[in-house]
Design a protein around this motif. Structure first.
Motif, short mmCIF file in Angstrom:
data_model
loop_
_atom_site.label_atom_id
_atom_site.label_comp_id
_atom_site.label_asym_id
_atom_site.label_seq_id
_atom_site.Cartn_x
_atom_site.Cartn_y
_atom_site.Cartn_z
N ALA A 127 25.29 16.19 -1.71
CA ALA A 127 26.09 15.85 -0.54
C ALA A 127 25.63 14.54 0.10
CB ALA A 127 26.03 16.97 0.48
N LEU B 15 34.05 11.21 9.41
CA LEU B 15 34.76 10.69 8.25
C LEU B 15 34.06 11.11 6.96
CD1 LEU B 15 35.66 7.06 9.42
CD2 LEU B 15 37.07 9.11 9.48
N TRP B 16 32.74 11.03 7.00
CA TRP B 16 31.96 11.42 5.82
C TRP B 16 32.16 12.91 5.53
CZ3 TRP B 16 25.87 11.31 5.70
CH2 TRP B 16 25.43 11.70 4.42
N ASN C 284 34.57 14.69 6.32
CA ASN C 284 35.94 14.92 5.84
C ASN C 284 36.04 14.59 4.36
OD1 ASN C 284 38.65 15.60 6.19
ND2 ASN C 284 39.21 13.44 6.40
N GLU C 285 35.32 13.55 3.96
CA GLU C 285 35.37 13.17 2.55
C GLU C 285 34.59 14.16 1.68
OE1 GLU C 285 34.60 8.88 0.68
OE2 GLU C 285 36.27 9.27 2.01
N ALA C 286 33.48 14.64 2.22
CA ALA C 286 32.61 15.48 1.40
C ALA C 286 33.06 16.94 1.40
CB ALA C 286 31.17 15.38 1.90
N TRP C 287 33.42 17.44 2.58
CA TRP C 287 33.71 18.87 2.69
C TRP C 287 35.12 19.19 3.11
CZ3 TRP C 287 29.10 17.64 5.84
CH2 TRP C 287 27.92 17.76 5.09
N GLY C 288 35.88 18.16 3.47
CA GLY C 288 37.24 18.43 3.89
C GLY C 288 37.33 18.86 5.34
N ASN C 289 36.35 18.51 6.14
CA ASN C 289 36.36 18.86 7.56
C ASN C 289 35.77 17.71 8.33
OD1 ASN C 289 37.36 21.37 8.11
ND2 ASN C 289 35.49 22.40 7.48
N TYR C 290 36.46 17.28 9.39
CA TYR C 290 35.82 16.28 10.23
C TYR C 290 34.66 16.91 10.97
CZ TYR C 290 40.35 14.04 9.89
OH TYR C 290 41.49 13.48 9.45
N SER D 154 32.71 20.69 11.94
CA SER D 154 32.62 22.13 11.66
C SER D 154 31.84 22.86 12.73
CB SER D 154 31.99 22.38 10.30
OG SER D 154 31.50 21.21 9.72
N TRP D 155 31.59 22.22 13.87
CA TRP D 155 30.83 22.82 14.96
C TRP D 155 29.48 23.29 14.48
CZ3 TRP D 155 32.52 21.56 19.51
CH2 TRP D 155 33.89 21.41 19.72
#
Ligand code: HEM
Lengths: 318, 578
Positions: A134, A243-244, A246-252, A254-255
């Motif tokens: 990651a 942004l990262w 979002n690119e890596a896990w698909g979430n901006y 995740s709290w």
């Protein structure tokens, strides 16, 4: 510290050479800043401290560069490296602040704090680890340094707030100083040890032209400047992280505790900024808000790592 | 402020930077505070039509109450409170374990009896709890309404090109000492322009009250030109910073609401060879509660062709990267994308739909060979709390292989995926004796061996890939909002500096009384900055020096540094006919 095969390196390729060199220069810088306070009229004392701090920042940067060359990636992935880069950022940003505002009294607490940080960092595990999947992203090399620069600004804001509080406490303690405040500042600006707290007494040099405004207002301004620079940096850093993610896990977002805590820190400094624009508040009140923001920042930086939960556990110590 | 002594000091004696600095008064406090702006802080009053009619008092009360509420609702103190409350609420979510992030059983164990109470307050789901959402909604409207109320005047205040008259400047308590002017207006204005431009100011002139009329060139001393006003500013654009930042935040909130209403997220664990429909995947999260959700799940399927993991050579339990090759098929099974390989940090994007490589895990299925024949077994039996696969070797079913799988990363000290095989004859393990390990065989992937006459081989374990898929129609707007927020907060950093100046003619009588006879006018000036007083002070000290040198160069008898600087900076002043 490092795998054995590094012993084949020439000394200037060895990160430890630069780390230790930087530490020595930093110790000298602390002394020079103290001397600069005590003998402010000597031009040599002025320049020496600044240059020593600069050289030690250069040495630390070279150390990180050597380490990166050896690891094959930008060495900013564990707590040791993170603290070292934070120290470098604090040094560089303070050098800039000092050039702009001339803050001899801030030199020694800043350089001492950086010294303590680097000294603490060297007690942490420093072996080079391969990167988790990651973390192999160019985002890492942008996201982390930006956040660390923001932290550096907030650290400087914190020290400046402390100086503000100490200064205002001293002025209250001795009302006669306020009566001839102008004189007091003039004396202080020459670094004359006075009123029992020589190391905290100094302000801008008269030549800087800031003599007409009080020291409290100077530190107030320095704090404000640091926060108005740290705030966008942290905003950008958090957004880059989003942004990262979002690119890596698909979430901006995740709290995850680290993320949430960084948002809390940002909101804390948001309170500071809005208190400032909303009417008159005593500089002391604002300084306390900045101190509180710094505490939030520390929790974000260390606390969440120590809890060792969430996505950002790579920052875990060890 | 007494004009005369200040002027004479400046004109007749050489000026040093230090003495200038001492003479500068403290600058006005930054007055960007909405609270002190009298034009906007008036309470909203009900319209006069309502007031006039006593029969409509309930309407009046309601209108008044409404206006008061509105005023409170959009106030900056409320904004500060809301920001602080959001921070505290978020902090609660950091300290109390949250359901999505921590195992539910762990939370229940930790909180025991108080679990139900705390759950009722949404404390295990802070960020989606009604009160957190309510706080966000309140924040949104506070920001929206506040933007019109406070941000607009705060923004436009810095953008206005205002001119102040000499009498206004004379009255201003923060005005600086006037500077003597010896050259005719056009020359003086040109000099002024040059000095200010060099320091980065935009300069606007209003000669004789005519806005923006350019100064007439080459006019000799002309007292009738009268009062001329100048406005200079730099960094006016930074005043747009807060507005830009706040618009970005509003956009962010709206975009994320849009995403909540129309987006969805799918998680699925797939084994190579599997094809699954999106709508039938393991977990389908619609972001909004049922009935509010306005989006739709595309009728697509995803076919997983292959999956593999690369490990670091020198650190066999750390995966370097993992790759999944897949096809995306439309409703008719026609491929939209074919043979695409994704890995961590390298997702596959189809418009607003994205497929991420999220995780991987062994399924427990093992591919083996038994006497040369490929077999697949599931490790679904339990042996001393370890999952094992039991593979009968004879038709009667008494003799069976007990296969213990070990996986990299999962099992301590294991550097590759392997199995340990024992042969059980129905009563006991083959080769069992007290204090002795029964006969066994450890096989890595691709290896085979013989145990008590049975030939077994280990091909590989089945590894499933964890995929995360997302439809995010708001992506563009989110990115735009991110950009605007970054831009806005950065724009807030530099200060705006403003100078109001006015040239006033001095009659020859006045001039001979106060100072040398060449003085034809006085330059009044008032500085202001919205932040950064100390640095502005430094700039003003230098600016004052430059202005003095340019506008009233010392006579030839003054062999000062000031003179040479003046000559250097202001050739016009020299050329001017005396
Ligand atoms: C978390 C959300 C918010 C962020 C990140 C934010 C950010 C900022 C920033 C960076 C500034 C500039 C400060 C400076 O120049 O020193 C500012 C100013 C300001 N903010 Fe906010 N803000 C937020 C929410 C709000 C809300 C809800 C209001 C509602 C009224 C508000 C009202 C203002 C006003 C009136 C100013 C002063 C503008 C000026 O004087 O030029 N802000 N804000």
């Amino acid at each position: 510290m490092l795998p054995l095969e590094t012993s084949t390196l020439v000394f200037w390729q060895d990160e430890r050479f630069w780390l230790h060199g930087g530490l020595i220069l930093l110790v000298l810088a602390v002394f020079a800043y103290v001397l600069r306070l005590l003998f402010a009229q000597r031009p040599l004392a002025h320049g020496a401290a600044w240059w020593l701090l600069l050289l030690s920042a250069v040495a630390f940067s070279t150390s990180i560069a050597c380490r990166s060359a050896e690891a094959g990636y930008f060495a900013l992935s564990n707590m040791y490296e993170s603290l070292l880069v934070l120290s470098i950022a604090t040094q560089c940003l303070f050098l800039w602040l000092d050039r702009t505002f001339r803050l001899p009294a801030m030199g020694w607490p800043v350089s001492l704090l950086v010294l303590a940080t680097v000294a603490y960092a060297t007690t942490l595990p420093t072996n080079i680890q391969p990167l988790q999947a990651a973390l192999q992203s160019y985002w890492r090399s942008i996201h982390v340094p930006v956040i660390l620069s923001a932290y550096a600004m907030f650290t400087l804001a914190f020290i400046s707030s402390l100086l503000l509080l100490v200064q205002s406490w001293r002025e209250q303690g001795a009302p006669s100083h306020r009566a001839n405040g102008q004189q007091n500042i003039h004396a202080a600006s020459q670094g004359l040890p006075s009123f029992g707290l020589p190391l905290l007494a100094t302000g801008p040099e008269a030549a800087g032209g800031s003599g007409a405004l009080s020291l409290v207002s100077l530190y107030d301004e320095v704090t404000y400047r640091c926060v108005t620079l740290g705030f966008p940096l942290l905003t950008i850093g958090i957004i880059l992280g989003g942004l990262w993610a979002n690119e890596a896990w698909g979430n901006y977002w995740s709290w995850d505790p680290k993320e949430s805590m960084s948002l809390v820190t940002l909101l804390g400094y948001g309170v500071y900024l809005h208190l400032r624009v909303n009417g008159e508040h005593r500089p002391q009140t604002l300084a306390w808000v900045s101190v509180a923001g710094f505490v939030l920042m520390l929790v974000t930086y260390f606390g969440v790592n120590l809890m060792g939960v969430g996505l950002h556990s790579y920052g875990k110590i060890g | 402020m007494t004009v005369a002594p200040a002027v004479s000091t400046h004109v007749s004696s050489p000026v040093s930077a230090a003495s200038v600095a001492e003479q500068l008064p403290a600058l006005p406090e930054p007055s960007c505070s909405p609270a002190v702006d009298s034009t906007v802080s008036q309470p909203v009053v009900p319209s006069s039509g309502v007031e006039a009619d006593p029969a409509k008092w309930p309407v009046r009360v309601l209108a008044y109450w409404g206006a008061e509420t509105l005023a409170l609702f959009r106030s900056v103190p409320l904004a500060i409170m809301l920001i602080a409350l959001l921070a505290i609420a978020t902090l609660v979510g950091v300290w109390i374990p949250q359901e999505g992030l921590v195992d539910l059983a762990d939370i229940k164990r930790q909180y025991g009896a108080s679990y139900q109470t705390l759950k009722a307050f949404g404390l295990f789901n802070v960020y989606s709890s009604p009160w957190y959402v309510a706080l966000e909604v309140l924040f949104f409207f506070n920001l929206l309404l506040g933007s019109f109320r406070w941000l607009k005047p705060a923004t436009t205040a810095g953008l206005k090109r205002q001119f102040l008259s000499v009498s206004q400047l004379q009255k201003a308590s923060t005005a600086l000492a006037p500077i003597a002017v010896t050259a005719p207006w056009p020359v003086t204005l040109e000099a002024l322009r040059k000095v200010l431009k060099k320091r980065g100011y935009s300069v606007y002139v209003q000669p004789d009250g005519q806005p923006d009329k350019p100064p007439v060139p080459d006019v000799s001393i002309n007292h009738s030109l009268g009062e001329t006003r100048v406005y200079a500013t730099k960094g006016w654009w930074t005043r747009l910073g807060p507005a830009v930042a706040h618009i970005g935040i509003l956009l962010l909130l709206v975009a994320s609401l849009y995403g909540t209403l129309t987006g969805f997220k799918v998680q699925h664990v797939a084994v190579p060879g599997e094809t699954f429909r999106l709508s039938a995947a393991d977990r389908l999260f619609k972001n909004a509660p049922a009935g509010f959700w306005l989006g739709q799940v595309p009728p697509w399927s995803i076919r997983v062709q292959d999956f593999h993991v690369d490990y670091y050579a020198n650190k066999p339990d750390t995966p370097k990267q993992y790759f999944c090759t897949l096809d995306v098929l439309d409703a008719n099974g026609k491929p939209l994308r074919q043979g695409e390989t994704i890995s961590v940090n390298h997702p596959l994007t189809l418009g607003n739909f994205t497929i991420y490589q999220a995780s991987f895990a062994p399924t427990g299925k093992l591919f083996l060979t038994l006497n040369g024949q490929p077999v697949a077994v599931q490790a679904d039996q339990n042996f001393n709390n370890r999952p094992i696969a039991v593979l009968p070797v004879s038709a009667s079913g008494n003799r069976a292989l007990f296969v213990f799988p070990f996986y990299r990363q999962q099992d301590a000290g294991v550097t590759d995926n392997n199995v340990v095989v024992f042969l059980h004859n129905g009563k006991q393990f083959e080769g069992a004796a007290p204090g002795k390990m029964p006969t066994n065989l450890r096989l890595s992937e691709g290896q085979s061996g013989v145990i008590a006459g049975v030939k077994v081989g280990y091909v590989k374990p089945e590894i499933a890939t964890g995929l995360q898929m997302k439809e995010a129609p708001e992506t563009f707007w989110m990115y735009l909002a991110f950009f605007i927020i970054c831009l806005g907060t950065v724009m807030c950093f530099p200060p705006q500096r403003q100078l109001w100046l006015a040239l006033a003619p001095v009659s020859s009588a006045e001039s001979s009384q106060t100072t040398s006879p060449e003085v034809v006018g006085l330059l009044y000036w008032l500085p202001k900055t919205n932040k950064g007083k100390h640095l502005f002070q430094q700039e003003l000290a230098r600016l004052q020096l430059e202005l003095i040198q340019c506008l009233a160069p010392p006579g030839p008898e003054d062999q000062t540094l000031a003179q040479s600087v003046a000559v250097h900076h202001q050739p016009h002043a020299r050329k001017e006919p005396k």
